[in-house]
Write an enzyme that holds these catalytic residues in place. Structure first.
Site, PDB file in Angstrom:
ATOM      1  N   LYS A  66      39.968 -13.982  20.135  1.00 14.13           N
ATOM      2  CA  LYS A  66      40.607 -12.748  20.602  1.00 14.13           C
ATOM      3  C   LYS A  66      41.882 -12.522  19.802  1.00 14.13           C
ATOM      4  O   LYS A  66      42.483 -13.481  19.313  1.00 14.13           O
ATOM      5  CB  LYS A  66      40.956 -12.877  22.096  1.00 14.13           C
ATOM      6  CG  LYS A  66      41.090 -11.566  22.816  1.00 14.13           C
ATOM      7  CD  LYS A  66      39.769 -11.045  23.348  1.00 14.13           C
ATOM      8  CE  LYS A  66      39.930  -9.681  23.991  1.00 14.13           C
ATOM      9  NZ  LYS A  66      38.692  -9.186  24.579  1.00 14.13           N
ATOM     10  N   THR A 136      28.860  -1.553  28.039  1.00 12.13           N
ATOM     11  CA  THR A 136      29.494  -2.487  28.985  1.00 12.13           C
ATOM     12  C   THR A 136      29.245  -2.005  30.411  1.00 12.13           C
ATOM     13  O   THR A 136      28.925  -2.811  31.301  1.00 12.13           O
ATOM     14  CB  THR A 136      31.007  -2.604  28.700  1.00 12.13           C
ATOM     15  OG1 THR A 136      31.170  -3.051  27.353  1.00 12.13           O
ATOM     16  CG2 THR A 136      31.676  -3.593  29.638  1.00 12.13           C
ATOM     17  N   ASP A 189      42.992   5.451  38.958  1.00 14.38           N
ATOM     18  CA  ASP A 189      43.564   5.056  37.669  1.00 14.38           C
ATOM     19  C   ASP A 189      45.033   5.425  37.692  1.00 14.38           C
ATOM     20  O   ASP A 189      45.430   6.348  38.413  1.00 14.38           O
ATOM     21  CB  ASP A 189      42.833   5.789  36.519  1.00 14.38           C
ATOM     22  CG  ASP A 189      43.073   5.132  35.174  1.00 14.38           C
ATOM     23  OD1 ASP A 189      44.234   5.139  34.708  1.00 14.38           O
ATOM     24  OD2 ASP A 189      42.110   4.611  34.586  1.00 14.38           O
TER      25      ASP A 189
END
Ligand code: NAD
Length: 341
Positions: A66, A136, A189
């Site tokens: 990562k 995803t 959100d």
């Protein structure tokens, strides 16, 4: 760990390679205004470890790595920054490949492409497979269906309540797919644009971003950042199932036992959110959407088997999932002792 500091471009990044037993490390590049270098380091170490498990569980031939870039994605991005990052990645000679993650986009890496070829998930116009958000989300839907089947004996979302935290590249598509399948979706959100989009396109009335995690529902889908399940929240959750895309949803693995005690079925994040990785890993063979979809659909069977084994042995789903990936890593490590050249 490789610390990449470049004064000219302002790049401050850390690359972590966790394990290369299965193949070269693969993992996205996150850009966030981390409060400290230590916070960035903690994040990159945990995330790179998660990538090892994710690739191993999905049956991929990649290791875990990562990158984190310390900076504000809204202000600090530039051609120079992503080119400098590309040069650092090139110095690793293919031991690590990267692409978009939170705070970065496929387009950002078009700059990096001038300096390195070890990139995945580039825009289609530049030879990549494009954004990974929807694949995803497709994987998250497999996880939700497997969990519903295990819990209720019926995988349908019709009439179920699904709470989605985070409506970005993945969460938007989770919310959209859940609405299309007949669920009542509660969504939140912190970004007003993301909220406005689901309101206008999906007709969802947004809820408070902090309350969404504790809202009564069948499925909680964490699709923002990690540590959603922590010592403060674990006993306040009112969901039956947790299945989402966020990495490191549990503050620590011991919380999986508490979720089990509370009767909450947890789909381990590194299995539920593997769809994007499955997509970009396929670029190695020449991206084939049918093959990718087929592989993502296998998340359903894998999770169903994990849920059943966890019940049979009265252990957490995380325990079973980690044993499953460690078994594969040990197997490959062992056969690599045979000298093949
Ligand atoms: P994104 O940046 O596009 O979206 C994340 C959204 O979460 C943003 O809209 C942000 O405003 C929102 N958010 C942040 N904090 C919040 C809070 N407290 N409450 C509500 N909303 C909040 O990122 P993404 O690509 O959609 O990824 C979401 C998560 O899934 C991340 O944890 C990421 O690591 C993980 N993930 C993504 C992929 C992928 O293919 N994009 C693959 C695997 C895992």
């Amino acid at each position: 760990m490789i610390f990449n500091y470049d004064r000219a471009s302002g790049l401050k990044a850390i690359i972590a390679i966790h394990d290369t037993t299965l193949g070269p490390a693969l993992g996205g590049c996150r850009m966030l205004p981390y409060a400290s270098e230590e916070a960035a380091l903690t994040d990159v170490l945990r995330l790179s470890e998660g990538m090892t498990y994710k690739a191993a569980a999905a049956g991929l031939d990649f290791g875990g790595g990562k990158t984190v870039v310390i900076g504000d994605p809204a202000q600090d991005k530039s051609e120079g920054l992503f080119r400098a990052l590309g040069r650092f990645i090139q110095t690793l000679n293919g031991r690590y490949r990267t692409g978009e993650d939170v705070g970065t986009t496929a387009e950002d890496f078009v700059h990096s492409l001038k300096e390195t070829r070890y990139l995945v998930g580039l825009p289609k116009a530049f030879g990549g497979s494009g954004d990974t958000g929807d694949n995803t989300a497709l994987g998250v839907m497999q996880a939700i269906h497997a969990a519903l089947m295990h819990r209720y004996g019926n995988a349908s979302l019709k009439g179920r309540r699904v709470a989605v935290q985070g409506l970005g590249k993945v969460g938007y598509h989770v919310a959209r797919r859940a609405v299309e399948e007949g669920a009542t979706v509660i969504a939140a959100d912190i970004n007003p644009h993301a909220v406005g989009r689901v309101a206008s396109e999906l007709g969802i009335e947004p809820t408070d971003p902090w309350a969404v995690v504790e809202t009564p529902c069948d499925v909680l889908a964490p699709c923002a950042l990690g540590n959603v399940v922590n010592r403060n929240t674990v006993d306040r959750l009112q969901c039956e199932i947790i299945a989402g895309s966020a990495n490191n949803q549990l503050e620590d693995d011991a919380l999986a036992d508490r979720l089990r005690e509370r009767g909450i079925l947890y789909a381990p994040d590194f299995i539920a959110n593997a769809g994007g990785l499955i997509q970009v890993a396929d670029e190695v063979y020449g991206y084939n959407p049918d093959r990718v979809h087929h592989q993502i659909e296998m998340i359903y069977d894998l999770l169903l088997a994990i849920f059943r084994e966890a019940d049979d042995r009265d252990v957490s789903t995380t325990t079973v999932a980690l044993e499953h990936v460690k078994k594969r890593l040990e197997m490959v490590h062992a056969i690599h002792r045979i000298r093949a050249e």
